[in-house]
Design an enzyme around this catalytic site. Structure first.
Site, PDB file in Angstrom:
ATOM      1  N   TYR A 137       0.835  -1.324   0.524  1.00 53.89           N
ATOM      2  CA  TYR A 137       0.087  -0.171   0.132  1.00 53.89           C
ATOM      3  C   TYR A 137       0.523   0.921   0.624  1.00 53.89           C
ATOM      4  O   TYR A 137       0.935   2.130  -1.006  1.00 53.89           O
ATOM      5  CB  TYR A 137      -1.176  -0.148   1.085  1.00 53.89           C
ATOM      6  CG  TYR A 137      -2.266  -1.354   1.024  1.00 53.89           C
ATOM      7  CD1 TYR A 137      -2.165  -1.639  -0.090  1.00 53.89           C
ATOM      8  CD2 TYR A 137      -3.019  -1.307   2.202  1.00 53.89           C
ATOM      9  CE1 TYR A 137      -3.236  -3.136   0.232  1.00 53.89           C
ATOM     10  CE2 TYR A 137      -4.118  -2.001   2.277  1.00 53.89           C
ATOM     11  CZ  TYR A 137      -3.828  -2.798   1.718  1.00 53.89           C
ATOM     12  OH  TYR A 137      -5.054  -4.126   0.943  1.00 53.89           O
ATOM     13  N   GLU A 161      -1.592  14.380  -7.934  1.00 50.31           N
ATOM     14  CA  GLU A 161      -0.532  15.343  -8.014  1.00 50.31           C
ATOM     15  C   GLU A 161       1.109  15.266  -7.620  1.00 50.31           C
ATOM     16  O   GLU A 161       1.862  16.157  -8.948  1.00 50.31           O
ATOM     17  CB  GLU A 161      -0.753  15.958  -6.824  1.00 50.31           C
ATOM     18  CG  GLU A 161      -2.571  16.885  -6.688  1.00 50.31           C
ATOM     19  CD  GLU A 161      -3.140  15.879  -6.361  1.00 50.31           C
ATOM     20  OE1 GLU A 161      -3.154  14.576  -5.933  1.00 50.31           O
ATOM     21  OE2 GLU A 161      -3.979  15.812  -4.750  1.00 50.31           O
TER      22      GLU A 161
HETATM   23  N1  THU Z   1      -4.797   9.980  -3.279  1.00 53.54           N
HETATM   24  C1  THU Z   1      -4.385  11.523  -3.881  1.00 53.54           C
HETATM   25  O1  THU Z   1      -3.566  11.226  -5.896  1.00 53.54           O
HETATM   26  N2  THU Z   1      -3.506  12.306  -3.983  1.00 53.54           N
HETATM   27  C2  THU Z   1      -4.516  13.167  -3.287  1.00 53.54           C
HETATM   28  O2  THU Z   1      -3.926  14.489  -2.606  1.00 53.54           O
HETATM   29  C3  THU Z   1      -4.652  12.701  -1.713  1.00 53.54           C
HETATM   30  C4  THU Z   1      -4.961  10.740  -1.782  1.00 53.54           C
HETATM   31  C5  THU Z   1      -5.232   8.996  -3.553  1.00 53.54           C
HETATM   32  C6  THU Z   1      -3.765   8.579  -2.552  1.00 53.54           C
HETATM   33  C7  THU Z   1      -4.923   7.080  -2.616  1.00 53.54           C
HETATM   34  O3  THU Z   1      -4.514   6.265  -4.136  1.00 53.54           O
HETATM   35  C8  THU Z   1      -6.388   7.266  -2.805  1.00 53.54           C
HETATM   36  O4  THU Z   1      -6.745   8.412  -3.391  1.00 53.54           O
HETATM   37  C9  THU Z   1      -6.730   7.080  -1.714  1.00 53.54           C
HETATM   38  O5  THU Z   1      -5.959   8.154  -0.334  1.00 53.54           O
END
Ligand code: THU
Length: 133
Positions: A49, A56
């Site tokens: 994980y 981003e």
């Molecule tokens: N996630 C993002 O891609 N950008 C963020 O700013 C917050 C979280 C993703 C990480 C993970 O794959 C999923 O969202 C759940 O946390």
């Protein structure tokens, strides 16, 4: 959401390519540079994980690898109830290159939010923070 916005369209388009089988939370990010180029990223999760990466940061990596570091605006797209702000680690990575970045977030349900990076990450640790006495 009124009117077409190419950066927002790009964020929703790349969100569709997210690899998020563990969280089922898909994120797309589209970053525009001062040269007018657009770089996109989506979250890419992993069976281990913590090896997953956010949308981003994916967009930042693509831009920097193409020789672009001058970021003007980033748009985030999710299917969340409320517009998602970038996570702390992504704020830090965006801030390395663009302390004044404009950040917008949209949901598939039509909600929107807008911040500056300075609002989301006050008192950042910057390259200048490494200066020694
Ligand atoms: N996630 C993002 O891609 N950008 C963020 O700013 C917050 C979280 C993703 C990480 C993970 O794959 C999923 O969202 C759940 O946390």
């Amino acid at each position: 959401m009124s009117g077409r916005d190419p950066l927002r369209d790009a964020a929703f388009e790349v969100m569709e390519r997210a690899y998020a089988p563990y969280s089922n939370f898909r994120v797309g990010a589209a970053l525009r540079t001062s040269s007018g180029k657009v770089f996109v990223g989506c979250n890419v999760e992993n069976a281990s994980y913590t090896a997953g990466i956010c949308a981003e940061r994916g967009a930042v990596l693509a831009a920097v690898a193409s020789g672009e570091r001058d970021f003007e605006r980033v748009v985030i797209a999710t299917e969340a109830v409320e517009p998602a702000a970038p996570c702390g680690e992504c704020r830090q990575v965006l801030g390395e290159f663009a302390p004044g970045l404009e950040i917008e977030s949209y949901t598939t349900g039509g909600k929107a939010a807008r911040w500056t990076l300075a609002e989301l990450l006050p008192h950042p640790f910057t390259p200048a923070s490494l200066d020694r006495a």
